[in-house]
Design an enzyme around this catalytic site. Structure first.
Site, PDB file in Angstrom:
ATOM      1  N   ASP A  58       0.830  -1.204   0.000  1.00  0.00           N
ATOM      2  CA  ASP A  58       0.000   0.000   0.000  1.00  0.00           C
ATOM      3  C   ASP A  58       0.864   1.252   0.000  1.00  0.00           C
ATOM      4  OD1 ASP A  58      -2.350   1.453   0.046  1.00  0.00           O
ATOM      5  OD2 ASP A  58      -2.574   1.367   2.221  1.00  0.00           O
TER       6      ASP A  58
ATOM      7  N   GLU B  59     -11.397  -4.595  -5.468  1.00  0.00           N
ATOM      8  CA  GLU B  59     -11.808  -3.218  -5.188  1.00  0.00           C
ATOM      9  C   GLU B  59     -11.064  -2.219  -6.068  1.00  0.00           C
ATOM     10  OE1 GLU B  59     -13.108  -5.796  -2.048  1.00  0.00           O
ATOM     11  OE2 GLU B  59     -11.082  -5.470  -2.818  1.00  0.00           O
ATOM     12  N   ASN B  60      -9.828  -2.558  -6.456  1.00  0.00           N
ATOM     13  CA  ASN B  60      -9.068  -1.676  -7.343  1.00  0.00           C
ATOM     14  C   ASN B  60      -9.806  -1.441  -8.659  1.00  0.00           C
ATOM     15  OD1 ASN B  60      -5.797  -3.032  -6.449  1.00  0.00           O
ATOM     16  ND2 ASN B  60      -6.956  -1.368  -5.534  1.00  0.00           N
TER      17      ASN B  60
ATOM     18  N   ARG C  91       1.784  -4.995   6.075  1.00  0.00           N
ATOM     19  CA  ARG C  91       1.098  -3.954   5.315  1.00  0.00           C
ATOM     20  C   ARG C  91       1.899  -2.670   5.395  1.00  0.00           C
ATOM     21  NH1 ARG C  91      -5.062  -2.490   4.194  1.00  0.00           N
ATOM     22  NH2 ARG C  91      -4.674  -0.596   2.984  1.00  0.00           N
TER      23      ARG C  91
END
Length: 234
Positions: A22, A69-70, A182
């Site tokens: 991310d 979702e992208n 992440r």
């Protein structure tokens, strides 16, 4: 063992590391660049980070490349992402093959144009050693959709058990992740490996993905080596 950055990793190296990459867009924004520049920088960072991980003895690295979702982002950004996958997948795979790794894909690849699907199929066909480390690229991936898909397959054969569901997951051939990292400052899984992450050790960093490096990865491995994993048994 001694890591590439010089930190001491005592014994317990994770077998499978998952990474939610991310922060590409924010990296670009900080530099007054378009989002595509951030995605390009993030793509270029995959091979160096994987190389560090494999050098420590990690056997599987899973990377959250493109989520379902992208696909809901602007048409221009989605097209740029798909074009980046189209252009970088082959050359990146070649670099990974040179490290002795093999590549697999997780997710519903039917979303992608035919030529991109063919690139993925060709990459997966590359012959490597049976015990080769694996780089698993999650493409058009959704943890919820994966679970639903696996449950449907299990129901079709009339055997809805943990074993039958696990055998129908995209990741059926690899172990669950021991740790999930992440980058980018957010502290959530964002639909990544929801079933497989039941007992994963979670690591979060504010570092944006294009800036994440082996030194920070090594520090996380040191911390992992000192954590006690009980799997709910004690």
């Amino acid at each position: 063992m001694k890591s590439n950055s010089g930190s001491e990793v005592s014994g317990k190296v994770p077998v499978h590391v998952g990474i939610i990459m991310d922060g590409n867009r924010r990296w670009a924004k900080k530099r007054l660049l378009p989002s595509a520049a951030g995605h390009r920088a993030g793509g270029k960072n995959i091979v160096p980070v994987v190389k560090y991980a494999l050098s420590y003895g990690v056997k599987v690295v899973s990377l959250y490349v493109f989520s379902t979702e992208n696909a809901g982002r602007s048409e221009a950004e989605v097209n740029a992402l798909i074009d980046l996958i189209r252009k970088q997948s082959g050359p990146m795979a070649e670099e990974l093959f040179k490290m002795g790794a093999r590549v697999m894909y997780s997710g519903d690849r039917t979303y992608f144009p035919d030529d991109v699907q063919k690139i993925m199929a060709d990459v997966e066909k590359q012959i490597t050693a049976p015990d080769a480390p694996i780089v698993n690229l999650a493409m058009n991936y959704s943890g919820r959709s994966e679970i639903l898909h696996a449950c449907k397959l299990a129901a079709e054969i009339g055997d809805v058990t943990a074993k039958s569901i696990e055998s129908a997951l995209y990741t059926a051939t690899i172990p669950d992740p021991d740790m999930i990292i992440r980058t980018g400052g957010e502290k959530r899984l964002s639909n990544f490996m929801l079933y497989q992450a039941a007992y994963s050790e979670l690591f979060f960093t504010d570092t944006l993905w294009p800036d994440f490096d082996g030194k920070e990865l090594s520090a996380m491995f040191v911390e992992f080596s000192h954590r006690t994993r009980r799997f709910g048994k004690s």
